[in-house]
Structure formats: structure tokens, C-alpha cells
Motif scaffolding. Sequence first.
Motif, PDB file in Angstrom:
ATOM      1  N   MET A 226      65.558   6.192   4.290  1.00  0.00           N
ATOM      2  CA  MET A 226      64.566   6.078   3.191  1.00  0.00           C
ATOM      3  C   MET A 226      64.133   7.375   2.480  1.00  0.00           C
ATOM      4  SD  MET A 226      61.240   5.389   2.065  1.00  0.00           S
ATOM      5  CE  MET A 226      60.299   5.875   3.656  1.00  0.00           C
ATOM      6  N   LYS A 227      64.161   7.345   1.126  1.00  0.00           N
ATOM      7  CA  LYS A 227      64.005   8.632   0.631  1.00  0.00           C
ATOM      8  C   LYS A 227      62.505   8.828   0.029  1.00  0.00           C
ATOM      9  CE  LYS A 227      68.423   9.915   0.240  1.00  0.00           C
ATOM     10  NZ  LYS A 227      68.829  11.413   0.594  1.00  0.00           N
ATOM     11  N   LYS A 228      61.881   7.666  -0.493  1.00  0.00           N
ATOM     12  CA  LYS A 228      60.782   7.798  -1.125  1.00  0.00           C
ATOM     13  C   LYS A 228      60.079   6.445  -1.130  1.00  0.00           C
ATOM     14  CE  LYS A 228      62.656   7.604  -5.736  1.00  0.00           C
ATOM     15  NZ  LYS A 228      62.841   8.332  -7.108  1.00  0.00           N
ATOM     16  N   ILE A 229      58.584   6.754  -1.213  1.00  0.00           N
ATOM     17  CA  ILE A 229      57.631   5.348  -1.355  1.00  0.00           C
ATOM     18  C   ILE A 229      57.141   5.723  -2.565  1.00  0.00           C
ATOM     19  CG2 ILE A 229      55.445   4.416  -0.453  1.00  0.00           C
ATOM     20  CD1 ILE A 229      56.322   5.274   2.421  1.00  0.00           C
ATOM     21  N   LEU A 230      57.086   4.546  -3.289  1.00  0.00           N
ATOM     22  CA  LEU A 230      56.221   4.436  -4.566  1.00  0.00           C
ATOM     23  C   LEU A 230      55.000   3.396  -4.455  1.00  0.00           C
ATOM     24  CD1 LEU A 230      59.126   3.878  -7.105  1.00  0.00           C
ATOM     25  CD2 LEU A 230      58.520   6.013  -6.196  1.00  0.00           C
ATOM     26  N   PHE A 231      54.031   3.894  -4.892  1.00  0.00           N
ATOM     27  CA  PHE A 231      52.901   3.029  -4.973  1.00  0.00           C
ATOM     28  C   PHE A 231      52.390   2.730  -6.080  1.00  0.00           C
ATOM     29  CE2 PHE A 231      50.810   7.033  -3.933  1.00  0.00           C
ATOM     30  CZ  PHE A 231      49.512   7.086  -4.547  1.00  0.00           C
ATOM     31  N   ALA A 232      51.912   1.506  -6.710  1.00  0.00           N
ATOM     32  CA  ALA A 232      51.428   0.957  -7.861  1.00  0.00           C
ATOM     33  C   ALA A 232      50.388   0.038  -7.432  1.00  0.00           C
ATOM     34  CB  ALA A 232      52.636   0.335  -8.589  1.00  0.00           C
ATOM     35  N   THR A 233      48.943   0.594  -7.417  1.00  0.00           N
ATOM     36  CA  THR A 233      47.867   0.001  -7.434  1.00  0.00           C
ATOM     37  C   THR A 233      46.743   0.553  -8.210  1.00  0.00           C
ATOM     38  OG1 THR A 233      46.223  -0.899  -5.923  1.00  0.00           O
ATOM     39  CG2 THR A 233      47.414   1.134  -5.333  1.00  0.00           C
ATOM     40  N   THR A 234      45.721  -0.266  -8.731  1.00  0.00           N
ATOM     41  CA  THR A 234      44.836   0.278  -9.501  1.00  0.00           C
ATOM     42  C   THR A 234      43.340   0.644  -8.535  1.00  0.00           C
ATOM     43  OG1 THR A 234      43.844  -1.880 -10.045  1.00  0.00           O
ATOM     44  CG2 THR A 234      45.493  -0.664 -11.511  1.00  0.00           C
ATOM     45  N   ASP A 235      43.542   0.204  -7.272  1.00  0.00           N
ATOM     46  CA  ASP A 235      42.376   0.281  -6.264  1.00  0.00           C
ATOM     47  C   ASP A 235      42.545   1.676  -5.726  1.00  0.00           C
ATOM     48  OD1 ASP A 235      41.037   0.165  -3.602  1.00  0.00           O
ATOM     49  OD2 ASP A 235      40.665  -1.918  -4.262  1.00  0.00           O
TER      50      ASP A 235
END
Length: 216
Positions: free
Chosen positions: A1-10
Amino acid sequence: MKKILFATTDFVIKGCIRECVKQNFPGVEIYDVTRDADLKYHISIQEDTILMIDKFFLGYFIQTKTTCLKAINPKLRIVFLEKGDCSIYFGLRLYNLNADGFISNADDMTCLKKQLGLIVSGHKSFPEQVQYEIDSCTHINDKYYCSELTDREFYIAVHLAKGDAVKVIARDLHLTDHCVRSHIFYIRRKIGWKNLEDYAEIYKQMIDRDLGGWAC
């Protein structure tokens, strides 16, 4: 697993994710992708990637957008986040849509570490309450609880966001009061309803959808 993206406004969850990855998954790249351009750039690179995303970022019409993202990058795994206690029926809806995981109480570092560890290891992970329902098949195929919002449910939610009473909604849509209340019951189950602000989010997403583009 190369990378983690996160998309949250919190911002609380943002901080928890950063700290959790830093402490427990050294060497994994992590990016905040709350801008559409950043999200599309990163997933276009054909790498093993986990996208951690809250329901507000993709919108309550989840199926079309998750399908689109996985078409861009078949190696992408999508995990949904929720602050606070588990919304069981929302979790079942995500399972039906082939999400790779659902982390409730994502603002709790202990819970986040445990669930993210399973996902990074290549497993799917859902809260115990959701997994119990999956294993027992109690509601898993019930479209009234676990399917996408219908157009009627969507527009009832928009009315609620504007503060309209049940009687007003019923009159506008030519429904009985009882029918509107029944729709509201299922809307709440499908979206993992927590408070009145969730209806306001649906209203925002209706505008974004009609104008084109993503609801961020």
C-alpha cells in the motif's frame, strides 16, 4: 500500500488520521485531498491507495461517485469515516455499495488505529454492529434501509433543510402526512442521520449536483 488520502472537512478527524498514520504506519505517504483537483490527481496515479472519506464529501448519492473513482484507479480502496457512534444502516448501505470499510468513532484514536490497521493489511473492516447485521443478513438486502436515496427522499430532505413542516411537504408533493413521515424514517436510516445539519448538507449537495461538479 503506497499512500493514504483523506477527505474530510472535520478538523478533529483530520488531526486523528495524521497522528494515527504517523505513529503506526511509518513509510506510508498521507495527503489531505479536500480539493477536487488534488483528489483526482492522486487517484489517477495507478498505485495501491486508500481513500478515507466522510459521507459529506462525496455526498449522499454515493454509488455513482465511488464507481467513478474506482474506474479511474482500480487499485483504489474507499473507506468511509464517521464521527461518533455507528450509524448501522448507513454502514450496511456502504457494504452493499462495495465500500472497503466504514470507521465509526473516527475521532477516537484507539478505534481508528484498530480499524485502519485491518484495512492497511488488506482486509475490509466494518463496526461490530454492522458486521453482526451483515452476518445475520437481517437487513442487508432491504432496499428501504440500505439502498441509495430515491429522488423523492432527496427532495423531502431538501424541504426539511429549509425548515418546512411535514404538512407543507405533504401538500407540495401531494402525499399524506403519514407517507412523508415514513419517508423521513428511511431517509434518516440511509444517511446515518445525526442532527438537523445533515439535512442542510443534502440541500447544499442538491445545489452542487444541479450545477455540476463534486460536493465538497
